[in-house]
Design an enzyme around this catalytic site. Structure first.
Site: not given
Length: 321
Positions: A120, A253
Site C-alpha cells: 500500500k 481502498e
C-alpha cells in the site's frame, strides 16, 4: 506483539540468538508472545519491554540498556479505513515512530535494521499507505547517510493476521451470512504469516543498506473468489445457503494493489522469492527534514481532512529531488 512481530520472534528464536528483546505497546500481546518464547525456547534469553515508538527518550534508554545488533521494526497501524478516520495516529505512529526507532538505532550503533513495509506504500491512495511510504524513505535516507545495513521489506496482505479478511469471512459464514465484499473486482496479494516472516528475515540478511526488498506474492486474488471458496469449504453453497453482498470500496481502498512504483526498477536476488528495488529517487536529508517539519505543523493545526494531502505532497516533493 502483532501477527508479523510475534512470528518474527518465533522464527528468530530458532536461531538461538544470545538475547531477544520483545518491544511493543500492547501489554497483552507482549505478555503472550513472551510466555510462548519462554516455554518453547527456554535457553533463549528473552526480555519483554512495554514502550511506545512515539517516545524517543524511552526508546533511546531501552536501546542504550540492551545495545541490540539487529532491529526488526514491525510496529505500525495497518488498517486502511480505520486510519482514514484517524490520520494523525497513522502519521505519529508510522512516520514519527519509525523516525524515532531509526534515531535510537543510530544513537546506539545498531548494525542492521529491517522495516516491515506494505504494497500500500506504492502510489499510495490512503493515509496508511502514504505513511508507510514515508517510513520507507526515512530508512533509505538513514542508510545513505550512515552507510549502515538499513533496509525495508515490502509485501501484501497476510492470511490469518489480526483483522484480516479470512477470519472476518469465517465469522460471517458461521453466523449464516451474508458475506460482505467491498467490490466484485477488488483484488489483493496474499501470503501466509510464516512464509512472509521467513522472507523478511532472509531479506534482512541480504541487505547491504538502502534497499527495498519486495517479496514475490504471486498473482493477485479476487476477494469475491476467496469468499466463494471459503463458503464452499464450509460445506455450503453460494446464494443458496450464504449470500455475498457488495458494500462498495471504503475510504482509501484501491481495486488493486501494486508491488512496484512506475519509477522503480527491480532485479532478482540470490533468493528467487525476493526482488530488490533500485529507485531513481535519492532520499536527501534536508528536503526530508523540511517535509517532516511541514507534516508536524499540519498535525499541530489539528485539521483532520488535509493530512493525507500534506503527506502525499511531502512524498511528491521528495520524489522530485
Amino acid at each position: 506483539g502483532g501477527s508479523i512481530g510475534s512470528e518474527l520472534c518465533r522464527q528468530i528464536a530458532r536461531y538461538r540468538p544470545s538475547q531477544m528483546i520483545l518491544l511493543g505497546h500492547g501489554e497483552n500481546s507482549i505478555f503472550q508472545i513472551h510466555n510462548e518464547i519462554l516455554s518453547r525456547f527456554s535457553t533463549v534469553k528473552c526480555d519483554p519491554v512495554i514502550a511506545d515508538v512515539r517516545n524517543l527518550k524511552r526508546l533511546t534508554d531501552i536501546f542504550q540498556r540492551f545495545n541490540p545488533d539487529i532491529v526488526f521494526h514491525a510496529a505500525a497501524h495497518k488498517h486502511v479505513p480505520l486510519m482514514e478516520m484517524n490520520p494523525s495516529e497513522s502519521i505519529t505512529n508510522n512516520v514519527f515512530g519509525t523516525r524515532n526507532v531509526l534515531a535510537a538505532c543510530e544513537e546506539t550503533n545498531v548494525k542492521q535494521f529491517v522495516l516491515v513495509s506494505t504494497d500500500k506504500a506504492v502510489r499510495p491512495a490512503s493515509i496508511m499507505g502514504a505513511t508507510k511510504r514515508l517510513a520507507e524513505i526515512l530508512v533509505l535516507e538513514a542508510a545513505q547517510r550512515t552507510g549502515k545495513a538499513y533496509v525495508a521489506v515490502r509485501f501484501g496482505n497476510v492470511l490469518g493476521s489480526r483483522g484480516s479478511i479470512v477470519p472476518i469471512f469465517q465469522n460471517q459464514i458461521a453466523a449464516g451470512g451474508p458475506v460482505t465484499v467491498t467490490h466484485q473486482d477488488v483484488k489483493r496479494f496474499f501470503m501466509t504469516i510464516p512464509e512472509a516472516t521467513q522472507l523478511i528475515i532472509r531479506a534482512g540478511a541480504l541487505g547491504q543498506g538502502g534497499e527495498i526488498f519486495v517479496l514475490d506474492m504471486g498473482e493477485q486474488i479476487k476477494i469475491v473468489d476467496l469468499a466463494k471458496d471459503l463458503i464452499r469449504l464450509s460445506g455450503l453453497e453460494v446464494n443458496r445457503d450464504i449470500d455475498i453482498v457488495f458494500t462498495g470500496l471504503r475510504p482509501g481502498e484501491k481495486l488493486e494493489e501494486e508491488l512496484f512504483a512506475p519509477d522503480e526498477t527491480y532485479k532478482t536476488t540470490p533468493d528467487e522469492r525476493i526482488f530488490v528495488i533500485h529507485s531513481h529517487a535519492t532520499a536527501l536529508t534536508r528536503p526530508l527534514l523540511d517535509g517532516l517539519a511541514e507534516l508536524e505543523t499540519a498535525l499541530h493545526q489539528n485539521k483532520r481532512e488535509p493530512l493525507l494531502d500534506h503527506t502525499l505532497r511531502v512524498i511528491k516533493n521528495l520524489s522530485s529531488n
